[in-house]
Design an enzyme around this catalytic site. Structure first.
Site, PDB file in Angstrom:
ATOM      1  N   GLY A 145      29.668 -60.441 -49.042  1.00 28.02           N
ATOM      2  CA  GLY A 145      30.740 -61.131 -48.284  1.00 28.02           C
ATOM      3  C   GLY A 145      32.114 -60.481 -48.078  1.00 28.02           C
ATOM      4  O   GLY A 145      32.407 -59.656 -48.996  1.00 28.02           O
TER       5      GLY A 145
ATOM      6  N   CYS B 218      33.957 -60.909 -51.147  1.00 35.62           N
ATOM      7  CA  CYS B 218      33.194 -60.642 -52.537  1.00 35.62           C
ATOM      8  C   CYS B 218      33.898 -59.385 -53.395  1.00 35.62           C
ATOM      9  O   CYS B 218      34.162 -58.385 -52.728  1.00 35.62           O
ATOM     10  CB  CYS B 218      31.905 -60.439 -51.871  1.00 35.62           C
ATOM     11  SG  CYS B 218      30.929 -60.247 -53.401  1.00 35.62           S
TER      12      CYS B 218
HETATM   13  P1  5GP Z   1      31.359 -63.556 -45.160  1.00 35.68           P
HETATM   14  O1  5GP Z   1      30.823 -64.092 -44.001  1.00 35.68           O
HETATM   15  O2  5GP Z   1      32.908 -63.968 -45.216  1.00 35.68           O
HETATM   16  O3  5GP Z   1      31.248 -61.931 -45.079  1.00 35.68           O
HETATM   17  O4  5GP Z   1      30.639 -64.099 -46.445  1.00 35.68           O
HETATM   18  C1  5GP Z   1      30.416 -65.416 -46.715  1.00 35.68           C
HETATM   19  C2  5GP Z   1      29.759 -65.492 -48.214  1.00 35.68           C
HETATM   20  O5  5GP Z   1      30.437 -64.689 -49.334  1.00 35.68           O
HETATM   21  C3  5GP Z   1      29.644 -66.714 -48.955  1.00 35.68           C
HETATM   22  O6  5GP Z   1      28.622 -67.630 -48.134  1.00 35.68           O
HETATM   23  C4  5GP Z   1      29.243 -66.592 -50.348  1.00 35.68           C
HETATM   24  O7  5GP Z   1      27.813 -66.588 -50.375  1.00 35.68           O
HETATM   25  C5  5GP Z   1      29.908 -65.383 -50.659  1.00 35.68           C
HETATM   26  N1  5GP Z   1      31.287 -65.646 -51.468  1.00 35.68           N
HETATM   27  C6  5GP Z   1      32.265 -66.235 -51.005  1.00 35.68           C
HETATM   28  N2  5GP Z   1      33.268 -66.371 -51.937  1.00 35.68           N
HETATM   29  C7  5GP Z   1      32.977 -65.580 -52.747  1.00 35.68           C
HETATM   30  C8  5GP Z   1      33.700 -64.928 -54.067  1.00 35.68           C
HETATM   31  O8  5GP Z   1      34.609 -65.412 -54.342  1.00 35.68           O
HETATM   32  N3  5GP Z   1      32.822 -63.862 -54.578  1.00 35.68           N
HETATM   33  C9  5GP Z   1      31.617 -63.357 -53.947  1.00 35.68           C
HETATM   34  N4  5GP Z   1      31.086 -62.491 -54.928  1.00 35.68           N
HETATM   35  N5  5GP Z   1      31.035 -64.025 -52.934  1.00 35.68           N
HETATM   36  C10 5GP Z   1      31.897 -65.005 -52.245  1.00 35.68           C
END
Ligand code: 5GP
Length: 357
Positions: A189, A192
Site C-alpha cells: 500500500g 504502508c
Molecule cells: P493503496 O491503494 O493506497 O496503495 O493501498 C491501500 C491499502 O493499504 C489499504 O487497503 C490497506 O490494506 C493498506 N493500508 C492502509 N493504511 C495502512 C497503514 O497505515 N499501514 C499499512 N501497512 N497498510 C495500510
C-alpha cells in the site's frame, strides 16, 4: 527447547529465489481484437459467491481508510456501481444503509478485531449486509480466523471479505473460516511502512497470481488490496486473477474524502491530509495514541487536492475499457481469460513526466 541445527537448515528454505513481480514489472500484451469501440466494453460483472449470494456491479472498491471511504465517496462511486468499503465501525455503515437503502449494495460494513467491532457483532440486530469486510494488517492470526467464523455465523448470506494475507496458506485458512473473498496484499500500500518497519511483505502481482489460483480451487475469489499507482494497474490486477481490486491512494485528495483542504507549506498548491490506518495519526485519533509496544506502520502525507472524484473514476474506468479493447475483451471475465502479460525492464517512459500541463 533443543533442536538440531543441521536438520533445520536442510528442512527450511530460507530464501525463495524464484523471481516475484509487482505491477511495475509487467505490461499487458495486445492481441487481435473484435472490439470496435471502448464503449462496447461492459465493466459490470454478475458474480455468485460461496455464501449463495449474487452481486452485480463494477468490481472495484475503495480501501476502508478514514481519509477515503466516507458516505460522500460511497454516494459518488455508487453512480458507477463501484463499492466503498466504509471506514471501520458498525454505526458508520448503519447510518448509511438506513439513509440510502437503495445504495446499500455498493457499500461494505468494515470491522476489525478491536473491542468495538467485537461488540457490534455480538449485539447488532441488522439484517445481513451485502458486504462485510473484516480487515486486519496480519490475517494469519488464529484469533482472526476465529472471529471470521463468528462473523460468518452472524451474517450467513453476506459476501464476507477477510484479510490481509499474501500466500496460499493464508487463503486456505480464511476460506476455511468462511470468507467468500480473501483480501491479498501486505506491504504494497501507498501508506504502508510495514516493509520498512517489519521487513515483511510480498510483491503484489505475484501474490495475486498465486493466491487467485488457490482461491479458484476453493470456490472463492480474491480482492487485490494495495499497490495501484496508475489506472493501468487495475487492468493488470484483473489479468492476474483478481475478482475485485481495492485501492486507497488513487481515491485520496478528493472533495468526497471529507477532509480539510489546506495550502501546502510553500503555499504553491492545495492539499489534503491522508494517513494510513496504522499511522501515528490514525492511532492518535482512534486508539488513544500509539501503544508503547508498537511502531507506526503507516505514513501521514499531504496529497494534492484533486477536486471531485468523478474525473478520477473516469480515468480508471476509461483505462480499463481501453485495456479490454487491446486484448479483445468485451468484459472483465474476457480480460482475465484473454489477457497475458510480459515481464519488462521499464513500463513507462518518464522523460516529460514533470512537465505535463
Ligand atoms: P493503496 O491503494 O493506497 O496503495 O493501498 C491501500 C491499502 O493499504 C489499504 O487497503 C490497506 O490494506 C493498506 N493500508 C492502509 N493504511 C495502512 C497503514 O497505515 N499501514 C499499512 N501497512 N497498510 C495500510
Amino acid at each position: 527447547m533443543t533442536f538440531d541445527l543441521c536438520v533445520l537448515l536442510f528442512v527450511i528454505m530460507i530464501v525463495n529465489y524464484e523471481p516475484k513481480l509487482d505491477y511495475s514489472d509487467v505490461l499487458i500484451v495486445p492481441k487481435t481484437s473484435e472490439v470496435k469501440s471502448r464503449k462496447d466494453v461492459s465493466l459490470t460483472v454478475e458474480t455468485a459467491f460461496k455464501c449463495g449470494s449474487k452481486w452485480s456491479g463494477v468490481p472495484i472498491m475503495t480501501a476502508n481508510m478514514s481519509t477515503v471511504s466516507t458516505h460522500e465517496m460511497a454516494l459518488a462511486l455508487s453512480e458507477y456501481e463501484m463499492v466503498t468499503c466504509l471506514r471501520k465501525g458498525g454505526e458508520y455503515y448503519v447510518t448509511f444503509a438506513t439513509a440510502y437503502p437503495e445504495k446499500e449494495k455498493y457499500v461494505s460494513l468494515t470491522l476489525g478485531l478491536d473491542a468495538d467491532s467485537k461488540l457490534f457483532v455480538d449485539t447488532a440486530t441488522i439484517k445481513d449486509p451485502t458486504f462485510v469486510c473484516v480487515d486486519v494488517a496480519n490475517g494469519y492470526m488464529i484469533e482472526f480466523h476465529n472471529f471470521i467464523k463468528k462473523v460468518r455465523d452472524k451474517w450467513p448470506t453476506s459476501i464476507l471479505i477477510a484479510g490481509n494475507v499474501v500466500t496460499q496458506e493464508g487463503v486456505e485458512e480464511l476460506s476455511k473460516a468462511g470468507a467468500d473473498l480473501v483480501k491479498v496484499g501486505i506491504g504494497s500500500g501507498s501508506m504502508c511502512l510495514t516493509r520498512r518497519v517489519a521487513g515483511v511483505g510480498y510483491p503484489q502481482l505475484s501474490a495475486v497470481i498465486e493466491c487467485a489460483e488457490t482461491a479458484a480451487a476453493l470456490g472463492i475469489g480474491i480482492v487485490s488490496d494495495g499497490g495501484i499507482v496508475h489506472p493501468g494497474d487495475f487492468a493488470k490486477s484483473f489479468v492476474a486473477g483478481s475478482a475485485f481490486v481495492m485501492a486507497g491512494g488513487v481515491f485520496a485528495g478528493h472533495d468526497e474524502c471529507g477532509g480539510e483542504i489546506r495550502h501546502s507549506n510553500n503555499n504553491a498548491s492545495l492539499t489534503m491530509l491522508h494517513y494510513g490506518m496504522s499511522s501515528k495519526t490514525a492511532n492518535e485519533r482512534y486508539n488513544g495514541g500509539l501503544k508503547d509496544y508498537r511502531a507506526s506502520e503507516g505514513r501521514t502525507v499531504e496529497v494534492p487536492y484533486r477536486g471531485s472524484v468523478h474525473h478520477t473514476v473516469q480515468e480508471i474506468l476509461g483505462g480499463l475499457r481501453s485495456a479490454c479493447s487491446y486484448v479483445g475483451a468485451f468484459n472483465l471475465p474476457d480480460l482475465y481469460s484473454r489477457g497475458t502479460m510480459v515481464k519488462v525492464n521499464r513500463t513507462i517512459n518518464t522523460i516529460f513526466e514533470n512537465h505535463e500541463i
